[in-house]
Structures are given as structure tokens and as C-alpha cells.
Scaffold this motif. Structure first.
Motif, PDB file in Angstrom:
ATOM      1  N   PRO A 222      -3.267   0.114   9.649  1.00 35.48           N
ATOM      2  CA  PRO A 222      -2.954   0.212   8.222  1.00 35.48           C
ATOM      3  C   PRO A 222      -4.079   0.871   7.424  1.00 35.48           C
ATOM      4  O   PRO A 222      -5.261   0.605   7.649  1.00 35.48           O
ATOM      5  N   SER A 223      -3.694   1.727   6.503  1.00 36.12           N
ATOM      6  CA  SER A 223      -4.649   2.279   5.550  1.00 36.12           C
ATOM      7  C   SER A 223      -4.960   1.195   4.520  1.00 36.12           C
ATOM      8  O   SER A 223      -4.335   0.127   4.506  1.00 36.12           O
ATOM      9  N   SER A 224      -5.909   1.470   3.626  1.00 38.47           N
ATOM     10  CA  SER A 224      -6.261   0.487   2.600  1.00 38.47           C
ATOM     11  C   SER A 224      -5.058   0.173   1.718  1.00 38.47           C
ATOM     12  O   SER A 224      -4.867  -0.966   1.280  1.00 38.47           O
ATOM     13  N   GLN A 225      -4.207   1.184   1.457  1.00 37.42           N
ATOM     14  CA  GLN A 225      -3.017   0.951   0.644  1.00 37.42           C
ATOM     15  C   GLN A 225      -1.970   0.152   1.431  1.00 37.42           C
ATOM     16  O   GLN A 225      -1.305  -0.737   0.878  1.00 37.42           O
ATOM     17  N   GLU A 226      -1.838   0.449   2.720  1.00 33.21           N
ATOM     18  CA  GLU A 226      -0.818  -0.214   3.525  1.00 33.21           C
ATOM     19  C   GLU A 226      -1.155  -1.671   3.797  1.00 33.21           C
ATOM     20  O   GLU A 226      -0.251  -2.482   4.063  1.00 33.21           O
ATOM     21  N   LYS A 227      -2.434  -2.037   3.717  1.00 30.24           N
ATOM     22  CA  LYS A 227      -2.803  -3.435   3.929  1.00 30.24           C
ATOM     23  C   LYS A 227      -2.152  -4.356   2.914  1.00 30.24           C
ATOM     24  O   LYS A 227      -1.951  -5.549   3.175  1.00 30.24           O
ATOM     25  N   GLU A 228      -1.806  -3.812   1.753  1.00 38.41           N
ATOM     26  CA  GLU A 228      -1.198  -4.618   0.696  1.00 38.41           C
ATOM     27  C   GLU A 228       0.209  -5.079   1.055  1.00 38.41           C
ATOM     28  O   GLU A 228       0.717  -6.030   0.476  1.00 38.41           O
ATOM     29  N   ILE A 229       0.872  -4.410   2.004  1.00 40.17           N
ATOM     30  CA  ILE A 229       2.258  -4.745   2.321  1.00 40.17           C
ATOM     31  C   ILE A 229       2.388  -5.749   3.465  1.00 40.17           C
ATOM     32  O   ILE A 229       3.497  -6.196   3.772  1.00 40.17           O
ATOM     33  N   ARG A 235       8.668  -5.011   1.961  1.00 42.61           N
ATOM     34  CA  ARG A 235       7.910  -3.762   1.976  1.00 42.61           C
ATOM     35  C   ARG A 235       7.590  -3.324   3.405  1.00 42.61           C
ATOM     36  O   ARG A 235       7.533  -2.131   3.706  1.00 42.61           O
TER      37      ARG A 235
END
Length: 403
Positions: A222-229, A235
């Protein structure tokens, strides 16, 4: 005083208890949850796993409920082109290439049903362990104190027993795994094969368990943005759908039909391979097996299989120690138990190292998305992987006999 106390009622714990039971050795299984835990949905069982299940006496029960896999096909999601096809088909009597995707809940319930009543004690969380003079003192969260001649840790990646033996916490790989299962009321129509897909920085696989149920799993970094999901199933589902690329419509349908409650995401953890070389797999009359010993990434499909093979190997050694020492004094019995656990540790050290290290590097290569690695993966790795899976599954735990 219990002869054997097993911590954890997962695959490793129940298989070890049942193996000992078949050899006439009683054990007590402690499980912190209030019932069988069925997270993970399903798991691939390869030839070494089936040899162990046959030795334990439950192989035919599980075969009757699950489809035999006859092939492996690999597809690039970037191009939609099949990059490799292989066969697992042989005569029904040949277990050397046998693979099936088994529902975890059904495996655990089958193992549990074969055990005598009272062997598993639920709601029993181990909080502290002491070992002295060949006796283990096991403290539970409710204040109960148990004593055992042998303590076996089958309590997973967060094992209390492995911590007692000096192992560090498993390390994160920076990758995550998403798993799910789908039920097709009218039948799924898939051929009995493992369908693997690579590209877009992700890898995923789809495999039928029987005529109606299909299991799927995916790994990604996961990228830093994808970690949020990661904590949001809705999501996560949209993320998976966005990564499918050029796959057939029937594969897309698997993910579209996945119910949110039948999906789970977790970071992938593993034991650093070199720790297996110098760590204490067994100390005196305490040992660990399964994920408590060698948590690994899912890239070889050997997590459950290796736990099953270990349960049979360990049970035979312990039964030999107990039966050879019948009628002897306590010190002699302790010596035999230590020798048995020491032999188990020596035999499993390099096997565990090999599986953990190979799974890790296979996963890194498969998931890499650079130009060179993409070429290696699509043109070379795909054809190599099916053979590697079978090579690692050659281990034969033997029959449940005491020499």
C-alpha cells in the motif's frame, strides 16, 4: 498434572492433539477464544498437507467436500494474456500432485469432531509461563494454574510460547493481504484450477473450493494514501475492482459479488529467516510449531501445510518418548522428552528457514512492477512457480506409528 498442554486451537493445535490422541497420548488444548476461530476463510492444501491429513485420519472426510485442483493458469492484468498454463492432473491415487482449496472452518470442525470431549478448553488465555525441573506452570487469565510435562505453542503469530522461548515478534513485510470468499447459489462454473493474476503492483488469485464456493486472495504494497483504506471494507472492495485490469468478466464477477463481511485485510508478517537458524525452537520440555514458529507470507501456500506435517512429526516423537519411559522415574521421562523435542527442532530448523525465505522472495518478485521484473515474472517466473510449489510440497511426514 497434564502430560501435554497445547496452546491454541487452530490447525496446528488441533492436528497435534488429534495426532497424539491417535497414538494413545492425551493432551489438553487451551484456546483463548470462546469457540473455534475461522478467520481466513480457506487455505490451499498441497501434497504434504494431504499426507499429514491422511496420517491423522481425516483426509477422506475433507476430500469429499472439496474439489481437486487440476491446473494452474497465470494471466497478466496489463495485457490480459495468459503467460503460463500448467497441469496438476494425475491419477486419483497419486497424492504427489494433489491440491485442493479447503474451507478453514470445515477443517477445524473436522479435527475438533474427532477429538474426545473435554480435550479443548475454550476461554483459556495463557498470560504467563514458568518452567522448572521438567514441569511447566501455565497461568491463565482467569487465575487458573495448570502444570504439564510438555508445553506446545500453537498460538499463532502473537504466540506467548514463542516469546517465552526468546523469539521476537514477527516482522512486517510492508505488504498487505486481502482475502475473501464468494458463494454462487447456482454454481460458479469455473474449471478446477488455480487462476493467478499479476500486474498494476498487485497480485491476486482465484480458486474454487467446491461447486459453489470460490476463494480469492490478493497481496499488494500500500502507498501512503492506500493505507487509509485498510480498515474500510467498502473502499477495499473498490480498490480491488480498480486493480483487476484486463481480466475475464467471470473473474470480475467474483469480486463484484464479494460481500463486505466476507472480506478481510491484514498486514503480512513473517519470521526473519536467520532467527530460525539460531532461535530456540525447543527448550527443555517446551516447543513451538506452525505460525508460532514460522509465520510466513502466503506466496507458497505452505503455512497450513507445514503446520500439519509438523503435528504428525512431533506427535510421533513425543509418543515414542512417553511410551519408552512408561514405568520409569521422572528424571528419565524428562530426558526422553527433551531428546524428542530436540530431534524435532533439528529436523524443522532448515525446513522452516527454507519455506519462510522462499515464500518471502517469491512474493517480492511476483509483486514487483518494474520493467525488468515484469519481464522476468511474466516470461520466466510464472512457468517456474508451479514447479516450485510442488517441490516444496514433497515432504512426507510418514504414518502415525511409533518406532
Amino acid at each position: 498434572m497434564e502430560d501435554v498442554v497445547i496452546v491454541g486451537a487452530g490447525i496446528a493445535g488441533l492436528a497435534t492433539s488429534l495426532s497424539l490422541h491417535r497414538l494413545g497420548i492425551r493432551s489438553l488444548v487451551l484456546e483463548s477464544a470462546d469457540n473455534i476461530r475461522t478467520t481466513g476463510f480457506a487455505l490451499g492444501i498441497w501434497p504434504n498437507g494431504w499426507r499429514a491429513l491422511d496420517a491423522i485420519g481425516v483426509g477422506e472426510i475433507l476430500r469429499a467436500k472439496h474439489t481437486r485442483i487440476t491446473g494452474v493458469v497465470t494471466t497478466s492484468v496489463d495485457s490480459g494474456v495468459i503467460t503460463s498454463e500448467g497441469t496438476l492432473a494425475t491419477s486419483d491415487s497419486n497424492v504427489d500432485r494433489e491440491a485442493r482449496c479447503v474451507i478453514r472452518k470445515e477443517m477445524l470442525e473436522t479435527l475438533e469432531s474427532e477429538l474426545p470431549r473435554g480435550v479443548i478448553r475454550y476461554s483459556s488465555k495463557v498470560v504467563h509461563i514458568e518452567s522448572q525441573d521438567g514441569v511447566n506452570s501455565i497461568h491463565l487469565a482467569d487465575g487458573t494454574l495448570l502444570k504439564a510435562k510438555v508445553l506446545i505453542g500453537c498460538d499463532g503469530v502473537n504466540s506467548v510460547v514463542s516469546k517465552f522461548l526468546g523469539f521476537s515478534k514477527p516482522s512486517f513485510t510492508a505488504r498487505c493481504g486481502i482475502r475473501g470468499i464468494v458463494h454462487f447459489e447456482e454454481g460458479h462454473g469455473f474449471k478446477p484450477r488455480i487462476m493467478q493474476f499479476f500486474g498494476k503492483g498487485i497480485r491476486f488469485g482465484v480458486v474454487p473450493c467446491d461447486d459453489h464456493r470460490v476463494y480469492w486472495g490478493s497481496t499488494f504494497t500500500p502507498s501512503s494514501q492506500e493505507k487509509e483504506i485498510l480498515e474500510d471494507p467498502a473502499r477495499l472492495k473498490q480498490f480491488m475492482l480498480s486493480k483487476l485490469g484486463k481480466v475475464p468478466d467471470e473473474i470480475k464477477q467474483v469480486f463484484e459479488k464479494s460481500e463486505l463481511e466476507n472480506m478481510v485485510c491484514a498486514p503480512l508478517r513473517f519470521r526473519r529467516p536467520w532467527e530460525l537458524l539460531w532461535g530456540e525452537i525447543a527448550r527443555d520440555n517446551v516447543c513451538v510449531i506452525g505460525d508460532a514458529l514460522h509465520p510466513m507470507t502466503p506466496d507458497l501456500g505452505q503455512g497450513g501445510c507445514s503446520a500439519l506435517e509438523e503435528s504428525v512429526v512431533l506427535a510421533k516423537l513425543l509418543a515414542g518418548a512417553f511410551k519408552a519411559g512408561e514405568g520409569g522415574d521422572h528424571e528419565e521421562e524428562c530426558r526422553r522428552i527433551r531428546e524428542a523435542l530436540g530431534e524435532f527442532a533439528r529436523g524443522r530448523r532448515w525446513r522452516s528457514f527454507d519455506l519462510v525465505a522462499t515464500a518471502y522472495f517469491v512474493g517480492v518478485m511476483q509483486q514487483s512492477d518494474g520493467g525488468v521484473m515484469r519481464f522476468v515474472r511474466d516470461k520466466l517466473m510464472a512457468k517456474f512457480l508451479a514447479g516450485l510449489l510442488l517441490e516444496k510440497a514433497k515432504f512426507d511426514c510418514g504414518k502415525l506409528l511409533v518406532s
